[in-house]
Design a protein around this motif. Structure first.
Motif, PDB file in Angstrom:
ATOM      1  N   SER A  24      -6.344  -5.707  -3.439  1.00  0.00           N
ATOM      2  CA  SER A  24      -7.450  -5.028  -4.174  1.00  0.00           C
ATOM      3  C   SER A  24      -6.589  -3.902  -4.898  1.00  0.00           C
ATOM      4  CB  SER A  24      -8.484  -4.282  -3.329  1.00  0.00           C
ATOM      5  OG  SER A  24      -9.322  -5.214  -2.755  1.00  0.00           O
ATOM      6  N   ILE A  25      -5.622  -3.209  -4.380  1.00  0.00           N
ATOM      7  CA  ILE A  25      -4.800  -2.123  -4.919  1.00  0.00           C
ATOM      8  C   ILE A  25      -3.864  -2.931  -6.277  1.00  0.00           C
ATOM      9  CG2 ILE A  25      -2.838  -0.596  -4.777  1.00  0.00           C
ATOM     10  CD1 ILE A  25      -3.990   0.270  -1.828  1.00  0.00           C
ATOM     11  N   ILE A  26      -3.142  -3.999  -5.644  1.00  0.00           N
ATOM     12  CA  ILE A  26      -2.523  -4.604  -6.737  1.00  0.00           C
ATOM     13  C   ILE A  26      -3.534  -5.405  -7.884  1.00  0.00           C
ATOM     14  CG2 ILE A  26      -0.828  -6.626  -7.096  1.00  0.00           C
ATOM     15  CD1 ILE A  26       0.169  -4.304  -5.448  1.00  0.00           C
ATOM     16  N   LEU A  27      -4.433  -5.935  -7.420  1.00  0.00           N
ATOM     17  CA  LEU A  27      -5.226  -6.316  -8.517  1.00  0.00           C
ATOM     18  C   LEU A  27      -5.825  -5.113  -9.499  1.00  0.00           C
ATOM     19  CD1 LEU A  27      -7.055  -8.929  -9.597  1.00  0.00           C
ATOM     20  CD2 LEU A  27      -8.857  -8.274  -7.977  1.00  0.00           C
ATOM     21  N   LEU A  28      -6.320  -4.032  -8.841  1.00  0.00           N
ATOM     22  CA  LEU A  28      -6.701  -3.035  -9.712  1.00  0.00           C
ATOM     23  C   LEU A  28      -5.511  -2.580 -10.729  1.00  0.00           C
ATOM     24  CD1 LEU A  28      -8.624  -0.584 -10.364  1.00  0.00           C
ATOM     25  CD2 LEU A  28      -7.462   0.734  -8.658  1.00  0.00           C
ATOM     26  N   GLY A  29      -4.233  -2.675 -10.260  1.00  0.00           N
ATOM     27  CA  GLY A  29      -3.159  -2.457 -11.000  1.00  0.00           C
ATOM     28  C   GLY A  29      -3.088  -3.378 -12.282  1.00  0.00           C
ATOM     29  N   ALA A  30      -3.320  -4.521 -11.692  1.00  0.00           N
ATOM     30  CA  ALA A  30      -3.119  -5.703 -12.715  1.00  0.00           C
ATOM     31  C   ALA A  30      -4.413  -5.722 -14.066  1.00  0.00           C
ATOM     32  CB  ALA A  30      -3.246  -7.108 -11.974  1.00  0.00           C
ATOM     33  N   LEU A  31      -5.477  -5.178 -13.314  1.00  0.00           N
ATOM     34  CA  LEU A  31      -6.487  -5.141 -14.511  1.00  0.00           C
ATOM     35  C   LEU A  31      -6.315  -3.754 -15.422  1.00  0.00           C
ATOM     36  CD1 LEU A  31      -9.580  -5.901 -11.981  1.00  0.00           C
ATOM     37  CD2 LEU A  31      -8.689  -7.485 -13.873  1.00  0.00           C
ATOM     38  N   LEU A  32      -5.671  -2.874 -15.074  1.00  0.00           N
ATOM     39  CA  LEU A  32      -5.308  -1.755 -15.676  1.00  0.00           C
ATOM     40  C   LEU A  32      -4.224  -1.736 -16.689  1.00  0.00           C
ATOM     41  CD1 LEU A  32      -6.009   1.226 -13.204  1.00  0.00           C
ATOM     42  CD2 LEU A  32      -7.471   0.470 -14.987  1.00  0.00           C
ATOM     43  N   VAL A  33      -3.318  -3.091 -16.446  1.00  0.00           N
ATOM     44  CA  VAL A  33      -2.125  -3.148 -17.660  1.00  0.00           C
ATOM     45  C   VAL A  33      -2.479  -3.078 -18.850  1.00  0.00           C
ATOM     46  CG1 VAL A  33      -0.714  -5.081 -18.141  1.00  0.00           C
ATOM     47  CG2 VAL A  33      -0.788  -4.897 -15.604  1.00  0.00           C
ATOM     48  N   PRO A  34      -3.504  -3.682 -19.497  1.00  0.00           N
ATOM     49  CA  PRO A  34      -3.814  -3.347 -20.846  1.00  0.00           C
ATOM     50  C   PRO A  34      -4.040  -2.171 -21.389  1.00  0.00           C
ATOM     51  CG  PRO A  34      -5.091  -5.209 -20.272  1.00  0.00           C
ATOM     52  CD  PRO A  34      -4.391  -4.629 -18.865  1.00  0.00           C
TER      53      PRO A  34
END
Length: 134
Positions: free
Chosen positions: A66-76
């Motif tokens: 979930s931490i990594i997914l959150l980071g990926a979602l915040l990339v843009p």
């Protein structure tokens, strides 16, 4: 306090037992499985008598993903700066979490039983496949 986590072979419920090392037997809540706990470190799994164990972090994998997914979602929004920041947070959390010992055959997790012997290595995919096939 020492804890044993396992899925019952009969009712398929996952359960965790907290036990002191002085206790001699463990029983699942449904009563289908019992095990004898001997002295630490184990040479055989108390549940299935398997002699091979592996070590892994006792870190909740859903939290890590979930931490990594959150980071990926915040990339843009963060122009990619969220990924290294949250990877660092994940790495710091994982360093603080102790290792647990897991049985290859039945998947029983042994947590807080003491120092894991050096002979217990990280998960080996070949060994895991041998137990999965059998």
């Amino acid at each position: 306090m020492a804890a044993v986590s396992k899925e019952c072979e009969v009712c398929r419920r996952f359960y965790t037992l907290t036990a002191g090392l002085e206790e001699s037997s463990l029983k699942s809540p449904c009563g289908h499985e019992t095990a004898k706990v001997t002295s630490w470190p184990f040479t055989n799994c108390p549940f299935c008598d398997c002699k091979q164990f592996y070590r892994r972090k006792g870190f909740n994998q859903i939290v890590g993903c979930s931490i990594i997914l959150l980071g990926a979602l915040l990339v843009p929004v963060t122009y990619g700066l969220s990924l290294p920041l949250l990877v660092l947070v994940d790495w710091l959390l994982a360093r603080r979490v102790p290792d647990i010992m897991v049985c290859y055959r039945c998947g029983t997790e042994f947590n807080d039983f003491g120092e894991i012997p050096q002979t217990v290595a990280a998960f080996d995919h070949h060994t895991g496949e041998l137990y999965e096939a059998g």
